[in-house]
Scaffold this active site. Structure first.
Site, PDB file in Angstrom:
ATOM      1  N   ASN A 108     -15.630  -8.586  -8.479  1.00 39.05           N
ATOM      2  CA  ASN A 108     -16.031  -9.847  -9.092  1.00 39.05           C
ATOM      3  C   ASN A 108     -16.011  -9.670 -10.603  1.00 39.05           C
ATOM      4  O   ASN A 108     -16.217  -8.567 -11.107  1.00 39.05           O
ATOM      5  CB  ASN A 108     -17.448 -10.216  -8.642  1.00 39.05           C
ATOM      6  CG  ASN A 108     -17.928 -11.520  -9.263  1.00 39.05           C
ATOM      7  OD1 ASN A 108     -17.159 -12.485  -9.370  1.00 39.05           O
ATOM      8  ND2 ASN A 108     -19.185 -11.561  -9.681  1.00 39.05           N
ATOM      9  N   HIS A 110     -17.928 -11.101 -14.004  1.00 43.04           N
ATOM     10  CA  HIS A 110     -19.161 -11.810 -14.351  1.00 43.04           C
ATOM     11  C   HIS A 110     -19.276 -11.853 -15.881  1.00 43.04           C
ATOM     12  O   HIS A 110     -19.064 -10.832 -16.538  1.00 43.04           O
ATOM     13  CB  HIS A 110     -20.360 -11.084 -13.744  1.00 43.04           C
ATOM     14  CG  HIS A 110     -21.656 -11.784 -14.008  1.00 43.04           C
ATOM     15  ND1 HIS A 110     -22.012 -12.953 -13.382  1.00 43.04           N
ATOM     16  CD2 HIS A 110     -22.676 -11.481 -14.852  1.00 43.04           C
ATOM     17  CE1 HIS A 110     -23.188 -13.347 -13.813  1.00 43.04           C
ATOM     18  NE2 HIS A 110     -23.621 -12.474 -14.717  1.00 43.04           N
ATOM     19  N   SER A 137     -18.146  -8.210 -17.346  1.00 49.31           N
ATOM     20  CA  SER A 137     -18.152  -7.011 -16.505  1.00 49.31           C
ATOM     21  C   SER A 137     -17.331  -7.275 -15.246  1.00 49.31           C
ATOM     22  O   SER A 137     -17.390  -8.369 -14.688  1.00 49.31           O
ATOM     23  CB  SER A 137     -19.575  -6.673 -16.035  1.00 49.31           C
ATOM     24  OG  SER A 137     -20.478  -6.616 -17.113  1.00 49.31           O
TER      25      SER A 137
HETATM   26  C1  GAR Z   1     -15.624 -17.164 -15.646  1.00 45.94           C
HETATM   27  O1  GAR Z   1     -16.201 -17.121 -16.920  1.00 45.94           O
HETATM   28  C2  GAR Z   1     -16.297 -16.179 -14.738  1.00 45.94           C
HETATM   29  O2  GAR Z   1     -16.670 -14.979 -15.376  1.00 45.94           O
HETATM   30  C3  GAR Z   1     -17.499 -16.928 -14.298  1.00 45.94           C
HETATM   31  O3  GAR Z   1     -17.037 -18.242 -14.087  1.00 45.94           O
HETATM   32  C4  GAR Z   1     -15.941 -18.479 -14.960  1.00 45.94           C
HETATM   33  C5  GAR Z   1     -14.786 -18.969 -14.117  1.00 45.94           C
HETATM   34  O4  GAR Z   1     -13.710 -19.392 -14.915  1.00 45.94           O
HETATM   35  N1  GAR Z   1     -18.047 -16.378 -13.123  1.00 45.94           N
HETATM   36  C6  GAR Z   1     -19.357 -16.337 -12.850  1.00 45.94           C
HETATM   37  O5  GAR Z   1     -20.194 -16.830 -13.581  1.00 45.94           O
HETATM   38  C7  GAR Z   1     -19.716 -15.649 -11.561  1.00 45.94           C
HETATM   39  N2  GAR Z   1     -21.094 -15.340 -11.493  1.00 45.94           N
HETATM   40  P1  GAR Z   1     -12.265 -19.493 -14.323  1.00 45.94           P
HETATM   41  O6  GAR Z   1     -12.359 -20.361 -13.060  1.00 45.94           O
HETATM   42  O7  GAR Z   1     -11.451 -20.145 -15.375  1.00 45.94           O
HETATM   43  O8  GAR Z   1     -11.798 -18.107 -14.008  1.00 45.94           O
END
Ligand code: GAR
Length: 316
Positions: A108, A110, A137
């Site tokens: 994942n 984060h 991370s």
């Molecule tokens: C990203 O910033 C990711 O790190 C976060 O959601 C966003 C998704 O963007 N994830 C979390 O917060 C998970 N806990 P994306 O759909 O453009 O990749």
């Protein structure tokens, strides 16, 4: 060498998925994306993935129990032949059964420097805390939310006047670079002889009275002061292969296994028909199967006294 098959789970925009997908277009990238799946049929990332020729799957989680929904996704991942799962903005808590099914095979990303700021609103919390740096991370997914072993991080400086959105936009740039690099390293380690030897060693030495010596230049596992039940071979005589040699459990088993999967099983030179070679460097090794083979091989050579102990242990 075959590329590791990765499925990506998204919930929305999918920019991290896109970063993984475009990195995978490089000829030397060790993984390929075999499926992009979403828990929201309207997730924008699905359109992009489909346009890039990647199979997609969408199913709304609404009205379904968590474990029920996860089963639907799990079935699709397995159908696609995925060996790894990359969560990329997948905003779902996962059922323990689903996580267990992808133990050590699911990553994942984060948007925080874990273990700081698990969960939501990570950017706001980093700003509120007056941190000099936020960041992202990549971690292995375990049953606890955002809690598994961290594989890599990128710190991102917080600028004066940063808002959660401005900070998130900069962290996203870092995310896109970090995720593909870390995923590539993670899938690549399964072909690295040192990592493979450690896996074998752990399973072999867990067997009763097992020890390790070097025999004919190979790490070799046997019963203390007794017979050998496994050899680990790494580029032996320059064959370029990393494999495990175990005892066959029946006279014709070697031939049967080779017939069933000639890429994976082979007749090890100088060992005769009693041993089977199992390639470990194909990138899709089933480690439960390997542990089972080691145990079966151990059973072939264990003295009666030890077998009695095993029978007793099996009853518990
Ligand atoms: C990203 O910033 C990711 O790190 C976060 O959601 C966003 C998704 O963007 N994830 C979390 O917060 C998970 N806990 P994306 O759909 O453009 O990749």
């Amino acid at each position: 060498m075959a590329k590791a098959k990765v499925a990506v789970l998204i919930s929305g925009r999918g920019s991290n998925m896109a970063a993984l997908l475009y990195a995978a277009k490089a000829a030397d990238c060790p993984y390929e994306i075999v499926l992009v799946a979403a828990n929201d049929p309207d997730a924008a990332g699905l359109t992009l993935a489909a346009a890039e020729g990647i199979p997609t799957f969408a199913h709304s989680h609404k009205g379904l129990k968590r474990a029920e929904f996860d089963q639907i996704i799990d079935a699709q991942l397995r159908r696609a032949g995925a060996h790894f799962v990359a969560l990329a903005g997948y905003m779902r808590l996962l059922s323990p059964e689903f996580v267990a099914g992808w133990d050590n095979r699911m990553l994942n990303i984060h948007p925080s420097l874990l273990p700081l700021y698990k969960g939501l609103d990570t950017h706001q919390r980093a700003i509120d805390a007056g941190d000099s740096h936020a960041g992202c991370s990549v971690h292995v997914v375990t049953a606890e939310l955002d809690d598994g072993p961290v594989l890599a991080q990128t710190p991102v400086a917080i600028l004066p006047g940063d808002t959660p959105d401005s900070l998130a936009a900069r962290i996203l740039i870092a995310e896109h670079q970090l995720y593909s690099r870390t995923l590539a390293e993670f899938v690549g380690r399964e072909r690295h002889p040192d990592w493979l030897l450690n896996q074998v060693r752990e399973a072999a030495l867990a067997l009763p009275q097992a020890d390790e010596i070097v025999s004919h230049g190979m790490p070799c596992f046997g019963i203390v002061k007794g017979k050998k039940f496994a050899y680990f071979t790494r580029n032996h005589h320059g064959d370029g292969i990393t494999a495990l040699l175990v005892k066959a459990t029946a006279p014709d088993e070697q031939a049967m296994l080779i017939e069933s999967d000639a890429e994976r099983y082979y007749r090890p030179a100088y060992f005769g028909d009693e041993w089977v070679g199992i390639r470990l460097d194909l990138g899709d090794t089933d480690w439960d199967h390997i542990a089972g083979r080691l145990r079966a091989s151990w059973l072939q050579v264990a003295p009666k006294k030890l077998l009695g102990l095993m029978d007793i242990a099996d009853q518990f």
